[in-house]
Structure formats: C-alpha cells, structure tokens
Design an enzyme around this catalytic site. Structure first.
Site, PDB file in Angstrom:
ATOM      1  N   ASN A  79      68.001  60.782 104.758  1.00  0.00           N
ATOM      2  CA  ASN A  79      67.291  60.484 103.513  1.00  0.00           C
ATOM      3  C   ASN A  79      67.400  59.004 103.200  1.00  0.00           C
ATOM      4  OD1 ASN A  79      65.797  61.493 101.237  1.00  0.00           O
ATOM      5  ND2 ASN A  79      67.582  60.942  99.984  1.00  0.00           N
ATOM      6  N   GLN A 108      53.086  80.313 101.364  1.00  0.00           N
ATOM      7  CA  GLN A 108      53.892  80.637 100.182  1.00  0.00           C
ATOM      8  C   GLN A 108      53.030  81.342  99.131  1.00  0.00           C
ATOM      9  OE1 GLN A 108      53.753  79.215  96.939  1.00  0.00           O
ATOM     10  NE2 GLN A 108      52.074  77.834  97.453  1.00  0.00           N
ATOM     11  N   HIS A 133      37.542  76.000  62.345  1.00  0.00           N
ATOM     12  CA  HIS A 133      38.235  75.212  63.374  1.00  0.00           C
ATOM     13  C   HIS A 133      39.381  74.463  62.736  1.00  0.00           C
ATOM     14  CE1 HIS A 133      34.249  75.879  65.037  1.00  0.00           C
ATOM     15  NE2 HIS A 133      34.783  75.667  66.229  1.00  0.00           N
ATOM     16  N   GLN A 183      38.428  72.221  76.887  1.00  0.00           N
ATOM     17  CA  GLN A 183      37.294  73.078  77.224  1.00  0.00           C
ATOM     18  C   GLN A 183      37.108  73.170  78.744  1.00  0.00           C
ATOM     19  OE1 GLN A 183      33.397  71.948  75.674  1.00  0.00           O
ATOM     20  NE2 GLN A 183      33.421  73.844  74.515  1.00  0.00           N
ATOM     21  N   LYS A 241      34.386  83.321  64.499  1.00  0.00           N
ATOM     22  CA  LYS A 241      34.876  82.377  65.505  1.00  0.00           C
ATOM     23  C   LYS A 241      36.047  81.626  64.896  1.00  0.00           C
ATOM     24  CE  LYS A 241      33.717  78.434  68.388  1.00  0.00           C
ATOM     25  NZ  LYS A 241      33.055  77.131  68.378  1.00  0.00           N
ATOM     26  N   GLY A 245      63.847  68.532  96.516  1.00  0.00           N
ATOM     27  CA  GLY A 245      63.769  69.983  96.349  1.00  0.00           C
ATOM     28  C   GLY A 245      63.231  70.699  97.584  1.00  0.00           C
ATOM     29  N   ARG A 251      27.399  70.436  63.867  1.00  0.00           N
ATOM     30  CA  ARG A 251      28.686  70.105  63.250  1.00  0.00           C
ATOM     31  C   ARG A 251      28.682  68.747  62.546  1.00  0.00           C
ATOM     32  NH1 ARG A 251      30.441  74.704  63.552  1.00  0.00           N
ATOM     33  NH2 ARG A 251      31.299  75.566  65.462  1.00  0.00           N
ATOM     34  N   THR A 273      56.708  76.374  89.130  1.00  0.00           N
ATOM     35  CA  THR A 273      56.825  75.054  89.741  1.00  0.00           C
ATOM     36  C   THR A 273      57.629  74.133  88.833  1.00  0.00           C
ATOM     37  OG1 THR A 273      55.582  73.292  90.820  1.00  0.00           O
ATOM     38  CG2 THR A 273      54.513  74.322  88.936  1.00  0.00           C
ATOM     39  N   SER A 317      47.007  76.212  92.616  1.00  0.00           N
ATOM     40  CA  SER A 317      47.308  77.645  92.672  1.00  0.00           C
ATOM     41  C   SER A 317      46.231  78.521  92.017  1.00  0.00           C
ATOM     42  CB  SER A 317      48.681  77.925  92.065  1.00  0.00           C
ATOM     43  OG  SER A 317      49.662  77.298  92.852  1.00  0.00           O
ATOM     44  N   ASP A 356      58.667  79.767  99.319  1.00  0.00           N
ATOM     45  CA  ASP A 356      58.534  78.482 100.014  1.00  0.00           C
ATOM     46  C   ASP A 356      59.302  78.490 101.326  1.00  0.00           C
ATOM     47  OD1 ASP A 356      56.931  77.065  98.298  1.00  0.00           O
ATOM     48  OD2 ASP A 356      58.593  76.285  97.098  1.00  0.00           O
ATOM     49  N   LYS A 367      61.994  75.778  88.260  1.00  0.00           N
ATOM     50  CA  LYS A 367      62.408  76.648  89.375  1.00  0.00           C
ATOM     51  C   LYS A 367      63.842  77.170  89.222  1.00  0.00           C
ATOM     52  CE  LYS A 367      59.200  75.166  92.895  1.00  0.00           C
ATOM     53  NZ  LYS A 367      58.999  74.824  94.291  1.00  0.00           N
TER      54      LYS A 367
HETATM   55  P1  NAP Z   1      61.362  65.174  95.522  1.00  0.00           P
HETATM   56  O1  NAP Z   1      62.407  66.141  95.101  1.00  0.00           O
HETATM   57  O2  NAP Z   1      60.875  64.148  94.577  1.00  0.00           O
HETATM   58  O3  NAP Z   1      61.897  64.414  96.841  1.00  0.00           O
HETATM   59  C1  NAP Z   1      61.168  63.377  97.423  1.00  0.00           C
HETATM   60  C2  NAP Z   1      61.831  62.971  98.727  1.00  0.00           C
HETATM   61  O4  NAP Z   1      61.014  61.974  99.348  1.00  0.00           O
HETATM   62  C3  NAP Z   1      63.224  62.352  98.532  1.00  0.00           C
HETATM   63  O5  NAP Z   1      64.026  62.720  99.611  1.00  0.00           O
HETATM   64  C4  NAP Z   1      62.893  60.867  98.539  1.00  0.00           C
HETATM   65  O6  NAP Z   1      63.970  60.064  98.968  1.00  0.00           O
HETATM   66  C5  NAP Z   1      61.815  60.820  99.597  1.00  0.00           C
HETATM   67  N1  NAP Z   1      60.994  59.627  99.488  1.00  0.00           N
HETATM   68  C6  NAP Z   1      60.109  59.326  98.501  1.00  0.00           C
HETATM   69  N2  NAP Z   1      59.537  58.120  98.751  1.00  0.00           N
HETATM   70  C7  NAP Z   1      60.085  57.670  99.911  1.00  0.00           C
HETATM   71  C8  NAP Z   1      59.884  56.508 100.681  1.00  0.00           C
HETATM   72  N3  NAP Z   1      59.010  55.560 100.325  1.00  0.00           N
HETATM   73  N4  NAP Z   1      60.590  56.377 101.837  1.00  0.00           N
HETATM   74  C9  NAP Z   1      61.472  57.332 102.219  1.00  0.00           C
HETATM   75  N5  NAP Z   1      61.695  58.462 101.529  1.00  0.00           N
HETATM   76  C10 NAP Z   1      61.001  58.636 100.377  1.00  0.00           C
HETATM   77  O7  NAP Z   1      60.054  65.951  96.024  1.00  0.00           O
HETATM   78  P2  NAP Z   1      59.963  67.422  96.627  1.00  0.00           P
HETATM   79  O8  NAP Z   1      59.724  68.382  95.532  1.00  0.00           O
HETATM   80  O9  NAP Z   1      61.086  67.648  97.553  1.00  0.00           O
HETATM   81  O10 NAP Z   1      58.578  67.312  97.430  1.00  0.00           O
HETATM   82  C11 NAP Z   1      58.474  66.501  98.587  1.00  0.00           C
HETATM   83  C12 NAP Z   1      57.103  66.666  99.221  1.00  0.00           C
HETATM   84  O11 NAP Z   1      56.934  67.992  99.669  1.00  0.00           O
HETATM   85  C13 NAP Z   1      55.953  66.494  98.231  1.00  0.00           C
HETATM   86  O12 NAP Z   1      55.584  65.156  98.158  1.00  0.00           O
HETATM   87  C14 NAP Z   1      54.845  67.356  98.803  1.00  0.00           C
HETATM   88  O13 NAP Z   1      53.976  66.561  99.577  1.00  0.00           O
HETATM   89  C15 NAP Z   1      55.567  68.317  99.689  1.00  0.00           C
HETATM   90  N6  NAP Z   1      55.412  69.704  99.217  1.00  0.00           N
HETATM   91  C16 NAP Z   1      54.812  70.578 100.046  1.00  0.00           C
HETATM   92  C17 NAP Z   1      54.639  71.885  99.660  1.00  0.00           C
HETATM   93  C18 NAP Z   1      53.933  72.829 100.582  1.00  0.00           C
HETATM   94  O14 NAP Z   1      53.832  74.014 100.252  1.00  0.00           O
HETATM   95  N7  NAP Z   1      53.447  72.370 101.701  1.00  0.00           N
HETATM   96  C19 NAP Z   1      55.096  72.327  98.426  1.00  0.00           C
HETATM   97  C20 NAP Z   1      55.732  71.410  97.591  1.00  0.00           C
HETATM   98  C21 NAP Z   1      55.875  70.097  98.010  1.00  0.00           C
HETATM   99  P3  NAP Z   1      65.022  59.452  97.895  1.00  0.00           P
HETATM  100  O15 NAP Z   1      66.052  60.535  97.668  1.00  0.00           O
HETATM  101  O16 NAP Z   1      65.561  58.263  98.584  1.00  0.00           O
HETATM  102  O17 NAP Z   1      64.242  59.116  96.660  1.00  0.00           O
END
Ligand code: NAP
Length: 467
Positions: A344, A436, A83, A171, A108, A324, A30, A250, A205, A290, A254
């Site tokens: 929280n 999940q 390309h 790639q 190609k 979440g 190229r 994700t 995933s 979940d 969602k």
């Molecule tokens: P999110 O919506 O961003 O929520 C994060 C949470 O953590 C909030 O409640 C936040 O509090 C709190 N937090 C963050 N930093 C903190 C600190 N330093 N001290 C105290 N609290 C703190 O996230 P999410 O989607 O719910 O996910 C949370 C966790 O779930 C992820 O980090 C991941 O490890 C886990 N997860 C697990 C699975 C599984 O299948 N096992 C799947 C998805 C996620 P504030 O509201 O005060 O900010």
C-alpha cells in the site's frame, strides 16, 4: 415589448396550449411565492385557472388558499394542492384534513424531506387517506417517496420532462420514472428493495437491479435511499413501516449494517462489514457478497473455460491497496488458502491490515517483485477521470499472470490494457460488480439472477456517467 428594461409578461394562450393534447392534462400556474414562474397579477392567474375549467381540461391544480374561490364546474377534476419547500411539518395530517375540506377530487401534498423518515410519515398518510392523495417529499431524502407513493395509493406521481428541466428539487425525469423505476407497475404488492449510503446519487445499483426485475417480470422496485452517517439504525426502523425487504449497503454504513443484523454470514463475521441485508422470518440477515464476487472473478481469470470454482490454495497473490475493498478481498483470499502479500502507498496501513488478517506485506516500491500467479488492484488508481494512471509498472508483468482490477469505471483500465499487451489474463471490476449484485439479487428474489442483463446495465450506466 419591454418597459424599463423588463419584459412585460404576456398571458399564455391556454386554448392553444391545451388544444389537441395527446393525453389527459393538468393545468397548473404557480406564483413566484410558490416557486413558480407566474409574474402577472393574481386576478389574471385565477382567471387562467378558471379558463382551464371552461376549456374542459381534465385536471386543474388549485392551491389551498385559492381553491375555495374557484368553484367546481363541468367535468374538470380539482387537484387541491399544498407545497412546503422548507420541511415536512409535524401537523401534516391537519394540513391534509384541511385540503380534504376544499372539495378535491385529488389532494396533492408535497413537502421537503430533511431526513429519510419524513417520506415514511408522508406515505403512511397517503395510505390511510380516504380522498385520493398524491403525496410525496421533495429533495434527495424524499426521492423514494415519489415512486413509492404509487404503492401506497397515490393515483399518479410527478416527473420532469427531461433530465435538464427539473421543476422541483429531487424530481425524477419522466424517462427514469417509466423505464428505470417502472412507476406504472408499482402497486400495493410491489416488493421494495434499495441501496442505503451517503452519497448515493451516482449509484449504479438501482439501474442494475431494476433492469433485472424488468427482465424477469418480477413485481419489485429498487430505490436509492440516502441515509446520513449516524442515522442508519433509526432510518431502518422507520423504513420497516414501508415493508422494505432487502438492502444493498454502501459507504458509510457497512460496519453498522453488520452490527445491526441478527444473523451474519461467514464473510461478514470475518471482516466486520456487510454490503447486504435481507429480511426473513428471523429478522435482518447480513451478508457480504463482495468477497464471493471478487474470488469468483479471480477464479474465472485462472480457469481455462470460464468456470468459477478453480482452487486458490497456495496461489501467490499480491493485493495492491489497504482500503475497504482490499481488506475484504485479502481476507477472503486468506480463508481460501491463498498466499497474500499486501502493498500500500501508505505503508502503515498495509502493516496494520497484514497483522490483522495474518498475511505478509511489502513496501510500495517492492510491489512488482516475486512471481505471483494473480495480481489484484484494490486501489482506486486508474479510476475515471484518472484514466491515464496505473498502480503497476508494465515491465513488471510476466506472461500468463492473472490481473484482476477492482476498478470498474472504466472497464478497460490502463492497468488491464498494459497487462494484456504483456500476455496476462485480465478480469475487470465489472465482473466483481456484476457478481456482487447478482448474489444480492438471488438473496432478494430467490430467483437466479439474469447476470448478462445486469452486466450490460452496468456498462450502459458507466458510459452515461463518463459522458
Ligand atoms: P478506499 O478505502 O478509499 O482505499 C483506497 C486505496 O487506494 C487505498 O489503499 C489508497 O492508499 C489507495 N490509493 C488511492 N490513491 C492512490 C494513489 N495515487 N497511489 C497509490 N495508491 C492509492 O477505497 P475502497 O473502498 O477500498 O475502494 C477502492 C477501489 O475499489 C475503488 O476506487 C473502486 O474503483 C473499486 N471498487 C470496486 C468494486 C467492484 O465491485 N468492482 C466495488 C467497490 C469499489 P492509501 O492508504 O495510501 O491512501
């Protein structure tokens, strides 16, 4: 030798390069203008391409503007290539038609995808082409097309030698193409699944589901689809033309996935968010695996023999976090009859969520009070690289409590280590993550999931991320 400080390019010894090749070869050279590394003159470059034909190399790659100047000779097959590193042009078909006029054995056509639907346009063209066409898109949006071109009729695809040597944007390393996506088995009948989200690059995933398909000998492939916020519905409409049968969903889609579906399961109705879409005769069906996975993880912790059907009615469960993940788990626990208390860091979020789902909440400083049977960490505290943090003081643990950490990277968080030291039963986020995915797998394939294989895939994926 050097002249004025710059190395003088030396023509490669093609004979030596292609001698004793273990497989059929493609010779490509190229120009800089085509993002290549050739720094010599154009006559020398074309001489090299001609030499490849004389040497009997199986394929010679000729750009569309020089293809007419390098005639067919011997058994060497002509790849006539085009390309576009900027975009996927609207006149793709016209360009393809022009390439087909240049005496190709293989066309190609590679363009940059600036949106997910660009890949659809390319793959539709590949499918209807009469001349064998390797057609796919570059960039993260185009990544799925590098694999799916095999389903739509491309005779082969392109991959990089190694993870460190990506030769074009997006790639895929050869090893992933072979072992993760199993390109050699991707054909017309291969069913397509994938995860939609943004960002999506580090999703585990694809590893989990593809490993399951490989183990069970299922003719299916699972791909990462990067879809920006706001483009979810339009992209899924476009992807219908690729015959995608199911998605993991994700962040940030969602909620939109829940609204997009014609049918929703009970968990989706309850929390307004879906992590799964499956296509059946009635259209898209949304599920939230979940919640089922989190409850099963908690039940395993409570049971003496690893069963996941222990009742949760009346169990006292503080849930740390109000994001979440906590929202889904707290609402599922409530529906299972548990007594949930939210705590929280940002108190208002806990109060709002508690009011919404009808549970108690306490201040963050009081999260260690009471006599809970189960503690759930739904915060991200303790997640890699913040592995020396924990959301709970060790002296608050009481022997025999079940501690479930949703964090799965690392598997063995500081929270879980300290809980075990205090005689608690622990369950890691790996269990929830595996389950999940396993429920999704069963919805996708109708077969029971190889759960141990999937769990092992996650563990391997996590250790690779931590390197
Ligand atoms: P999110 O919506 O961003 O929520 C994060 C949470 O953590 C909030 O409640 C936040 O509090 C709190 N937090 C963050 N930093 C903190 C600190 N330093 N001290 C105290 N609290 C703190 O996230 P999410 O989607 O719910 O996910 C949370 C966790 O779930 C992820 O980090 C991941 O490890 C886990 N997860 C697990 C699975 C599984 O299948 N096992 C799947 C998805 C996620 P504030 O509201 O005060 O900010």
């Amino acid at each position: 030798t050097r002249r004025a400080g710059r190395p003088v390019p030396r023509a490669p010894d093609l004979g030596r390069l292609v001698k004793d090749r273990p497989t059929p070869g493609v010779v490509t050279c190229r120009r800089g203008a085509d993002k290549g590394r050739w720094r010599g003159g154009e006559p020398q470059r074309q001489a090299l391409l001609r030499q490849a034909i004389v040497d009997g190399v199986e394929y010679d790659d000729l750009e569309d503007d020089v293809a007419a100047a390098i005639p067919r000779y011997g058994d060497t097959k002509r790849i006539v290539s085009h390309h576009d590193f900027d975009h996927t042009p609207p006149n793709l078909e016209e360009i393809h038609e022009r390439l087909c006029q240049l005496d190709p054995d293989v066309v190609k056509l590679v363009t940059m995808a600036n949106k997910p639907a660009d890949s659809v346009k390319m793959l539709e063209l590949v499918a209807k082409s009469k001349v064998p066409t390797v057609g796919f898109c570059m960039g993260e949006f185009g990544l799925p097309s590098r694999i799916l071109c095999g389903k739509f009729g491309s005779p082969f695809t392109y991959a990089s030698f190694s993870r460190e040597r990506e030769l074009a944007p997006g790639q895929i390393p050869f090893e992933d193409m072979q072992r993760l996506y199993r390109f050699d088995f991707v054909g017309r009948e291969t069913k397509v699944f994938g995860v939609v989200g943004d960002p999506i690059g580090h999703s585990l995933s694809p590893l989990i589901h593809n490993r399951g398909f490989a183990h069970d000998g299922i003719d299916a492939v699972y791909l990462p689809f990067r879809v920006p916020k706001g483009e979810f519905a339009a992209t899924l409409e476009a992807f219908n033309r690729l015959d995608v049968r199911g998605y993991s969903v994700t962040i940030p889609h969602k909620e939109e996935a829940a609204n997009y579906a014609r049918q929703r399961d009970e968990d989706v109705e309850a929390c307004g968010a879906a992590n799964t879409l499956v296509h059946d005769d009635d259209g898209w069906r949304a599920a939230n695996t979940d919640q089922e996975a989190a409850l099963a993880s908690i039940r395993i912790g409570l049971s003496d023999d690893g069963e996941d059907n222990v009742p949760l009615t009346g169990r006292h469960v503080p849930v740390l976090g109000a994001g979440g993940v906590s929202r889904g788990i707290a609402s599922a626990l409530m529906r299972a009859g548990a007594v949930v208390t939210l705590a929280n860091r940002t108190a208002e979020r806990a109060a709002e969520l508690a009011a919404e789902i009808g549970c108690r909440h306490v201040g963050w400083d009081h999260r260690g009070t009471g006599h809970p049977q189960v503690i759930v960490n739904g915060t991200s505290v303790g997640m890699h690289p913040d592995v020396d943090s924990t959301p709970f003081e060790p002296h608050w643990f009481r022997e025999g409590t079940v501690v479930f950490d949703t964090v799965y990277n690392p598997e063995n968080t500081l929270l879980l280590k300290q809980a075990r030291e205090r005689g608690c039963h622990t369950v890691s986020g790996i269990e929830m993550f595996t389950r999940q995915a396993a429920v999704q797998y069963e919805m996708f394939t109708g077969a029971s999931a190889p759960i141990d294989v999937m769990r092992e895939a996650i563990r391997q994926g996590i250790s690779a991320v931590q390197l």
